[in-house]
Scaffold this active site. Sequence first.
Site, PDB file in Angstrom:
ATOM      1  CG  ASP A   1      -1.846   0.757   1.007  1.00  0.00           C
ATOM      2  OD1 ASP A   1      -2.248   1.426  -0.066  1.00  0.00           O
ATOM      3  OD2 ASP A   1      -2.597   1.738   2.390  1.00  0.00           O
ATOM      4  N   GLY A   2       0.775   1.972  -0.287  1.00  0.00           N
ATOM      5  CA  GLY A   2       0.652   3.670  -0.606  1.00  0.00           C
ATOM      6  C   GLY A   2       0.280   5.023  -0.012  1.00  0.00           C
TER       7      GLY A   2
ATOM      8  CD  GLU B   1      -1.601   2.365  -3.674  1.00  0.00           C
ATOM      9  OE1 GLU B   1      -0.627   1.676  -3.541  1.00  0.00           O
ATOM     10  OE2 GLU B   1      -2.172   3.188  -3.183  1.00  0.00           O
TER      11      GLU B   1
ATOM     12  CG  ASP C   1      -5.150  -0.472  -1.738  1.00  0.00           C
ATOM     13  OD1 ASP C   1      -4.432   0.826  -2.334  1.00  0.00           O
ATOM     14  OD2 ASP C   1      -5.743   0.162  -0.723  1.00  0.00           O
TER      15      ASP C   1
ATOM     16  CG  HIS D   1      -9.289   2.415   3.236  1.00  0.00           C
ATOM     17  ND1 HIS D   1      -8.221   2.774   3.760  1.00  0.00           N
ATOM     18  CD2 HIS D   1      -8.457   2.895   2.198  1.00  0.00           C
ATOM     19  CE1 HIS D   1      -7.240   3.725   3.719  1.00  0.00           C
ATOM     20  NE2 HIS D   1      -7.487   3.657   2.697  1.00  0.00           N
TER      21      HIS D   1
ATOM     22  CG  ASP E   1      -4.149   2.380   5.274  1.00  0.00           C
ATOM     23  OD1 ASP E   1      -3.609   3.669   4.220  1.00  0.00           O
ATOM     24  OD2 ASP E   1      -4.784   2.771   6.021  1.00  0.00           O
TER      25      ASP E   1
END
Length: 159
Positions: A9-10, A53, A75, A130, A140
Amino acid sequence: MTRVTIYTDGAARGNPEGPGGYGTVLQYTDRNGQLHERELSAGYQKTTNNRMELMAAIVGLEALNKPCKVELYSDSKYLTDAFNQHWISGWIARGWKKADKKPVKNVDLWTRLLKAMEGHDVTYIWVKGHDGHPENERCDRLATSAADGEDLLEDTISI
């Protein structure tokens, strides 16, 4: 080939010109059934969400020290669709131009990612962000903590 799962995740605060970070979790199970995990994260002074990301995927793949069969979860549709929708092959064929003839952004990271993939069999899997996915939520937290941290790195490309 060793099977490895990479979750990424970024994050960026004030995207596109605020601090940002990435979070990556690598997992594999050895021959004895023992799960091994490694967390990677870093924060940057001024960057974008898309760059983070990409960095999350890059550092995960660069951490591998032998050829692996990789499932990489993200994501980011920007990342996963580039491969699953074959955008990247078109970009390369057009000299890093999109179908609308505009230049592809983040070419430095896309080329680094392609190099990091060499020798590995990588499958990109999109997960909804999320949405309660445990490893995505973990990444995250790593990414946002890194973005909010001290001693932030400088991104090599001006935004």
